[in-house]
Design a protein around this motif. Structure first.
Motif, mmCIF file in Angstrom:
data_model
loop_
_atom_site.group_PDB
_atom_site.id
_atom_site.type_symbol
_atom_site.label_atom_id
_atom_site.label_comp_id
_atom_site.label_asym_id
_atom_site.label_seq_id
_atom_site.Cartn_x
_atom_site.Cartn_y
_atom_site.Cartn_z
ATOM 1 N N GLU A 65 0.970 -1.236 0.067
ATOM 2 C CA GLU A 65 -0.051 0.082 0.026
ATOM 3 C C GLU A 65 1.038 1.283 0.057
ATOM 4 N N ASP A 68 1.863 1.678 -3.232
ATOM 5 C CA ASP A 68 1.011 2.386 -4.340
ATOM 6 C C ASP A 68 0.870 3.934 -4.341
ATOM 7 N N ILE A 115 -4.558 -3.709 -4.206
ATOM 8 C CA ILE A 115 -3.307 -2.940 -4.685
ATOM 9 C C ILE A 115 -3.439 -2.481 -6.098
ATOM 10 N N ARG A 116 -3.214 -1.264 -6.438
ATOM 11 C CA ARG A 116 -3.061 -0.826 -7.798
ATOM 12 C C ARG A 116 -2.313 -1.100 -8.821
ATOM 13 N N LYS A 117 -1.085 -1.305 -8.392
ATOM 14 C CA LYS A 117 0.081 -1.428 -9.143
ATOM 15 C C LYS A 117 0.463 -2.797 -9.346
ATOM 16 N N GLN A 227 -2.032 0.951 -15.084
ATOM 17 C CA GLN A 227 -2.659 1.027 -13.960
ATOM 18 C C GLN A 227 -4.361 0.929 -14.249
ATOM 19 N N GLU A 231 -6.907 -2.012 -13.920
ATOM 20 C CA GLU A 231 -8.341 -1.819 -13.160
ATOM 21 C C GLU A 231 -9.490 -2.305 -14.230
#
Length: 279
Positions: A65, A68, A115-117, A227, A231
């Motif tokens: 996090e 991120d 988690i975004r990456k 990213q 998503e």
């Protein structure tokens, strides 16, 4: 409690450390964070097995996090020191707590799913049980021919956790996932590549170079585009992981009350075949 981060945390996993610098913004008891340009490496350091428990999982999620929110990070490599990537949950702690009791570590897994990456798992040795679940939370996996993968829960008269009932079929298909769950079969790196469980097989004894190659290819693309595309591809991923976790935890709670579960845990401790009675 924290420990000083090790200056070369990724040697045992074979992740090349030339140019790596220790990220000194935060220290952890069970892992270290290093960077090489826009590729960061989070290394578990509970060698040789890197058994997973709640403390380690919370630290791992906290670190991811943090990355991120770090504009310098485009891709994270998840690696480990020692013989194995992660040989599963901490069975010794489970036995110490009482065979019919266990703290659910899986309640923290939905945070991993958010988690975004992108993450590349660097798998040496075993990724078994919860270790396999951890590897499957990554976007891509690099391994060696000698790596071993197993969803061995049913062999312990237990049921899968770590959202594996969602993530494993998503990667290899329902038929192959069913076989891996029901049989508890152990497969090597070449078979894992053939069925799509891993994405790159290292030509050396360590998966580090292959993991770096994957991460480097990802880091060359536009980070916001990656990213955003991720998503779109992972729409509802976190919600489905959370739903799978809830169902898995409920079944595990029931199975921990059975005699077969006690026998399964004891047999694993004694390294023998279990004698299940179906009760």
């Amino acid at each position: 409690m924290s420990v000083k981060q090790r200056p070369r945390p990724s040697d045992s996993a074979g992740v090349p450390n030339k140019g790596l610098r220790v990220n000194s913004s935060k220290t952890y008891a069970n892992l270290a964070v290093t960077s090489n340009g826009n590729i960061f490496t989070v290394t578990l350091h509970r060698p040789p097995e890197n058994f997973l428990d709640e403390e380690m999982l919370i630290e791992l999620v906290d670190a991811l996090e943090d990355l991120d929110g770090n504009d310098s990070c485009r891709v994270t490599i998840l690696a480990s020191e020692g013989k194995h990537f992660c040989a599963g949950a901490n069975i010794a702690k489970r036995l110490a707590d009482g065979q019919r009791r266990a703290t659910h570590i899986y309640g923290h897994v939905p945070r991993l799913a958010r988690i975004r990456k992108p993450i590349v798992a660097c798998v040496q040795g075993a990724a078994v049980g919860a270790g396999l679940g951890l590897a499957l939370m990554a976007d891509f996996r690099a391994a060696t021919a000698g790596s071993r993968f197993s969803a061995n829960f049913n062999r312990q008269a237990y049921s899968p956790g770590f959202a594996l009932t969602y993530t494993l079929p998503r990667v290899v298909g329902v038929q192959r996932a069913s076989w891996l769950f029901y049989s508890g079969a152990r497969i090597g790196g070449e078979e894992a590549l053939r069925i799509g469980l891993i994405d790159r097989l290292s030509t050396s004894a360590h998966p580090g170079d292959a993991a770096v190659e994957l991460a480097t290819e990802l880091a060359l693309s536009g980070p916001l585009a990656v990213q955003g595309t991720r998503e779109l591809l992972r729409q509802h991923f976190a919600a489905r992981v959370e739903a799978a976790i809830a169902e898995e935890m409920a079944l595990q709670d029931r199975l921990r009350e059975t005699d077969d579960y006690v026998e399964g845990v004891q047999a694993m401790k004694e390294r023998r075949l279990p004698n299940f009675q179906g009760r």
